[in-house]
Design a protein around this motif. Structure first.
Motif, PDB file in Angstrom:
ATOM      1  N   LEU A   2       1.190  -0.669   0.113  1.00 38.08           N
ATOM      2  CA  LEU A   2       0.077  -0.548  -0.125  1.00 38.08           C
ATOM      3  C   LEU A   2       0.963   1.017  -0.326  1.00 38.08           C
ATOM      4  CD1 LEU A   2      -2.427  -0.918   2.659  1.00 38.08           C
ATOM      5  CD2 LEU A   2      -2.591  -1.201   0.184  1.00 38.08           C
ATOM      6  N   ASP A   3       1.019   1.963  -0.542  1.00 36.46           N
ATOM      7  CA  ASP A   3       0.510   3.464  -0.560  1.00 36.46           C
ATOM      8  C   ASP A   3       0.697   4.313   0.087  1.00 36.46           C
ATOM      9  OD1 ASP A   3       1.277   3.975  -4.475  1.00 36.46           O
ATOM     10  OD2 ASP A   3       2.648   2.390  -2.643  1.00 36.46           O
ATOM     11  N   TYR A   4      -0.136   4.180   0.426  1.00 37.57           N
ATOM     12  CA  TYR A   4      -0.825   5.011   1.373  1.00 37.57           C
ATOM     13  C   TYR A   4      -2.413   5.372   1.613  1.00 37.57           C
ATOM     14  CZ  TYR A   4      -2.611   8.383  -2.946  1.00 37.57           C
ATOM     15  OH  TYR A   4      -3.360   8.230  -3.282  1.00 37.57           O
ATOM     16  N   GLY A   5      -3.100   5.414   2.399  1.00 37.25           N
ATOM     17  CA  GLY A   5      -4.806   5.922   2.707  1.00 37.25           C
ATOM     18  C   GLY A   5      -5.692   6.288   3.899  1.00 37.25           C
ATOM     19  N   LEU A  17     -21.022   6.454  10.009  1.00 31.46           N
ATOM     20  CA  LEU A  17     -20.438   7.070   8.849  1.00 31.46           C
ATOM     21  C   LEU A  17     -19.406   6.164   9.028  1.00 31.46           C
ATOM     22  CD1 LEU A  17     -20.508   8.734   5.971  1.00 31.46           C
ATOM     23  CD2 LEU A  17     -19.443   9.818   7.225  1.00 31.46           C
ATOM     24  N   GLY A  18     -18.947   5.115   8.042  1.00 31.48           N
ATOM     25  CA  GLY A  18     -17.866   4.750   7.504  1.00 31.48           C
ATOM     26  C   GLY A  18     -16.867   4.904   6.316  1.00 31.48           C
ATOM     27  N   LEU A  19     -15.741   5.535   5.777  1.00 28.85           N
ATOM     28  CA  LEU A  19     -15.023   5.555   4.705  1.00 28.85           C
ATOM     29  C   LEU A  19     -14.193   4.744   4.361  1.00 28.85           C
ATOM     30  CD1 LEU A  19     -16.455   8.980   4.108  1.00 28.85           C
ATOM     31  CD2 LEU A  19     -17.452   7.494   3.200  1.00 28.85           C
ATOM     32  N   LEU A  20     -13.089   4.339   3.907  1.00 26.97           N
ATOM     33  CA  LEU A  20     -11.755   3.503   4.035  1.00 26.97           C
ATOM     34  C   LEU A  20     -11.808   3.738   2.405  1.00 26.97           C
ATOM     35  CD1 LEU A  20      -9.354   2.083   4.810  1.00 26.97           C
ATOM     36  CD2 LEU A  20     -10.515   0.373   4.495  1.00 26.97           C
ATOM     37  N   SER A  21     -10.420   4.734   1.914  1.00 23.46           N
ATOM     38  CA  SER A  21      -9.955   4.845   0.639  1.00 23.46           C
ATOM     39  C   SER A  21      -8.058   4.467   0.398  1.00 23.46           C
ATOM     40  CB  SER A  21     -10.052   5.889  -0.200  1.00 23.46           C
ATOM     41  OG  SER A  21      -9.756   5.978  -0.794  1.00 23.46           O
ATOM     42  N   ILE A  22      -7.573   3.366  -0.211  1.00 26.31           N
ATOM     43  CA  ILE A  22      -6.189   3.594  -0.285  1.00 26.31           C
ATOM     44  C   ILE A  22      -5.503   3.395  -1.475  1.00 26.31           C
ATOM     45  CG2 ILE A  22      -6.131   1.950   2.167  1.00 26.31           C
ATOM     46  CD1 ILE A  22      -6.341  -0.832  -0.005  1.00 26.31           C
ATOM     47  N   ARG A  23      -4.456   3.180  -1.623  1.00 27.17           N
ATOM     48  CA  ARG A  23      -3.629   3.152  -2.864  1.00 27.17           C
ATOM     49  C   ARG A  23      -2.764   1.575  -2.708  1.00 27.17           C
ATOM     50  NH1 ARG A  23       0.583   3.967  -5.903  1.00 27.17           N
ATOM     51  NH2 ARG A  23       0.069   4.664  -8.316  1.00 27.17           N
ATOM     52  N   ALA A  30      -1.928  -6.196 -12.322  1.00 23.81           N
ATOM     53  CA  ALA A  30      -3.495  -5.172 -12.112  1.00 23.81           C
ATOM     54  C   ALA A  30      -1.765  -4.185 -10.923  1.00 23.81           C
ATOM     55  CB  ALA A  30      -4.245  -5.827 -10.616  1.00 23.81           C
ATOM     56  N   ASP A  31      -2.369  -3.133 -12.403  1.00 20.31           N
ATOM     57  CA  ASP A  31      -1.952  -1.962 -12.118  1.00 20.31           C
ATOM     58  C   ASP A  31      -2.247  -0.911 -10.771  1.00 20.31           C
ATOM     59  OD1 ASP A  31      -0.988  -2.285 -15.485  1.00 20.31           O
ATOM     60  OD2 ASP A  31      -2.479  -0.962 -16.149  1.00 20.31           O
ATOM     61  N   ALA A  32      -0.998  -0.501 -10.312  1.00 16.32           N
ATOM     62  CA  ALA A  32      -1.689   0.276  -8.589  1.00 16.32           C
ATOM     63  C   ALA A  32      -3.039   1.172  -9.356  1.00 16.32           C
ATOM     64  CB  ALA A  32      -0.765   1.636  -8.524  1.00 16.32           C
ATOM     65  N   ASP A  33      -3.796   1.375  -8.055  1.00 13.26           N
ATOM     66  CA  ASP A  33      -4.881   1.306  -8.089  1.00 13.26           C
ATOM     67  C   ASP A  33      -5.828   1.713  -7.151  1.00 13.26           C
ATOM     68  OD1 ASP A  33      -7.767   1.953  -9.081  1.00 13.26           O
ATOM     69  OD2 ASP A  33      -8.384   0.157  -9.096  1.00 13.26           O
ATOM     70  N   ILE A  34      -6.489   2.948  -6.819  1.00 16.90           N
ATOM     71  CA  ILE A  34      -7.091   3.054  -5.671  1.00 16.90           C
ATOM     72  C   ILE A  34      -8.823   2.748  -5.604  1.00 16.90           C
ATOM     73  CG2 ILE A  34      -8.465   5.408  -4.782  1.00 16.90           C
ATOM     74  CD1 ILE A  34      -5.644   6.153  -5.243  1.00 16.90           C
ATOM     75  N   LEU A  35      -8.691   1.843  -3.912  1.00 14.00           N
ATOM     76  CA  LEU A  35      -9.515   1.475  -3.796  1.00 14.00           C
ATOM     77  C   LEU A  35     -10.501   2.187  -2.527  1.00 14.00           C
ATOM     78  CD1 LEU A  35      -6.961  -2.014  -3.222  1.00 14.00           C
ATOM     79  CD2 LEU A  35      -8.734  -1.585  -5.760  1.00 14.00           C
ATOM     80  N   ILE A  52     -26.583   2.058   3.794  1.00 10.91           N
ATOM     81  CA  ILE A  52     -26.273   1.108   2.335  1.00 10.91           C
ATOM     82  C   ILE A  52     -25.066   1.175   2.291  1.00 10.91           C
ATOM     83  CG2 ILE A  52     -28.026   3.023   1.200  1.00 10.91           C
ATOM     84  CD1 ILE A  52     -26.115   5.022   0.870  1.00 10.91           C
ATOM     85  N   ILE A  53     -24.076   0.675   0.843  1.00 11.71           N
ATOM     86  CA  ILE A  53     -22.987   0.462   0.942  1.00 11.71           C
ATOM     87  C   ILE A  53     -22.330   0.102  -0.353  1.00 11.71           C
ATOM     88  CG2 ILE A  53     -22.884  -2.085   0.598  1.00 11.71           C
ATOM     89  CD1 ILE A  53     -20.316  -3.076   2.431  1.00 11.71           C
ATOM     90  N   ALA A  54     -21.353   1.178  -0.840  1.00 14.00           N
ATOM     91  CA  ALA A  54     -20.190   0.992  -2.005  1.00 14.00           C
ATOM     92  C   ALA A  54     -18.891   1.016  -1.926  1.00 14.00           C
ATOM     93  CB  ALA A  54     -21.135   3.174  -2.729  1.00 14.00           C
ATOM     94  N   THR A  55     -18.612   0.429  -2.733  1.00 15.09           N
ATOM     95  CA  THR A  55     -17.238  -0.414  -3.321  1.00 15.09           C
ATOM     96  C   THR A  55     -16.821   0.326  -4.898  1.00 15.09           C
ATOM     97  OG1 THR A  55     -17.399  -2.391  -4.232  1.00 15.09           O
ATOM     98  CG2 THR A  55     -17.590  -1.841  -1.634  1.00 15.09           C
ATOM     99  N   ASP A  56     -15.395   0.678  -4.963  1.00 16.22           N
ATOM    100  CA  ASP A  56     -15.243   0.796  -5.691  1.00 16.22           C
ATOM    101  C   ASP A  56     -13.678   1.181  -6.260  1.00 16.22           C
ATOM    102  OD1 ASP A  56     -15.324   2.358  -8.794  1.00 16.22           O
ATOM    103  OD2 ASP A  56     -13.468   3.370  -7.992  1.00 16.22           O
ATOM    104  N   GLY A  57     -13.306   0.274  -7.264  1.00 17.44           N
ATOM    105  CA  GLY A  57     -11.779  -0.716  -7.468  1.00 17.44           C
ATOM    106  C   GLY A  57     -12.002  -2.394  -7.281  1.00 17.44           C
ATOM    107  N   ASN A  58     -10.762  -2.542  -8.793  1.00 20.95           N
ATOM    108  CA  ASN A  58     -10.339  -4.031  -8.337  1.00 20.95           C
ATOM    109  C   ASN A  58      -9.103  -4.818  -8.457  1.00 20.95           C
ATOM    110  OD1 ASN A  58     -10.288  -6.649  -9.159  1.00 20.95           O
ATOM    111  ND2 ASN A  58     -11.666  -6.089 -11.086  1.00 20.95           N
TER     112      ASN A  58
END
Length: 235
Positions: A2-5, A17-23, A30-35, A52-58
């Motif tokens: 992980l680069d950062y989060g 409320l809960g939010l989590l985002s990592i690079r 797989a290329d580097a990506d934001i999850l 409700i829940i939502a995710t983005d990234g692979n």
């Protein structure tokens, strides 16, 4: 690696409320990506919640993927005799590059949990063949999964036995396009715990599997398609 989060969570009144985002660094093909994952929940009806829940990234592929869904959990601990009722309803839909339609999943269930006396529940879930939660885990697609359990626990007031549970539970997984995939039925006439914490249980299990194509379990050893039934008892 992980680069950062970044992470954010909190509660204001009945809101959570809960939010989590990592690079994620490049990994394999797989290329580097934001999850990212976001979750919002609101308390309703005194003991229940809707969210409700939502995710983005692979994390394992360069194929774009996202998931969105909602859920409702009902709890009522104010039933006569101190009984409790719980039920749930949820729906999720994925959006995966290259996959069209048949990309949703849903489930519903109801249960009466109890450490004494009667307990039971039933749950039904459906996972369409293109449903793909890339930031989660799913071991079967294109199936419906139905489970149930019923039991009764006795707590004798005296003697060596602390508790005695008698239970019956099962699971049936069917292909959406038709046909049984697997089934298991389990009956426990004896599940006894004594006052020293020792436990003795007896279980009778009946299982069934259906193979629609050959399955190699070891190089050169292949199980042909067909229905296979198993029965075993133990304790």
């Amino acid at each position: 690696d992980l680069d950062y989060g970044a992470k954010l969570s909190g509660r204001v009144g009945d809101w959570e409320l809960g939010l989590l985002s990592i690079r994620q660094d490049a990994f394999g093909a797989a290329d580097a990506d934001i999850l990212s994952v976001a979750r919002v929940k609101l308390g309703v009806l005194r003991e229940s919640s809707v969210g409700i829940i939502a995710t983005d990234g692979n994390p394992g592929s360069n194929i774009d993927n996202s998931v969105a869904g909602f859920d409702f959990l009902y709890r009522n601990s104010r039933l006569p005799g101190g009984r409790r009722l719980e039920s749930e309803l949820w729906f999720q839909q994925s959006d995966t590059e290259g996959l069209v339609d048949e990309d949703s999943a849903f489930g519903a269930g109801i249960r009466v949990p109890s450490a004494e006396g009667f307990r039971g529940g039933v749950q039904h879930r459906r996972y369409e063949r293109n449903f793909n939660p890339a930031l989660g885990f799913l071991n079967r697609r294109g199936v419906t999964d139905t489970t149930f359990d019923v039991g009764h626990t006795l707590w004798p007031s005296g003697g060596a036995v602390q508790s005695w549970l008698i239970s019956f539970d099962g699971q049936r997984i069917e292909r959406i396009d038709g046909g049984l995939q697997s089934q298991s039925l389990n009956f426990r006439p004896i599940d006894i715990t004594n006052r020293s914490g020792d436990r003795v249980d007896v279980i009778n299990r009946v299982s069934k599997e259906n193979l629609i194509e050959p399955f190699e379990i070891f190089p050169g050893i292949v199980i042909p398609p067909g229905d296979y039934s198993f029965r075993d008892s133990g304790g």
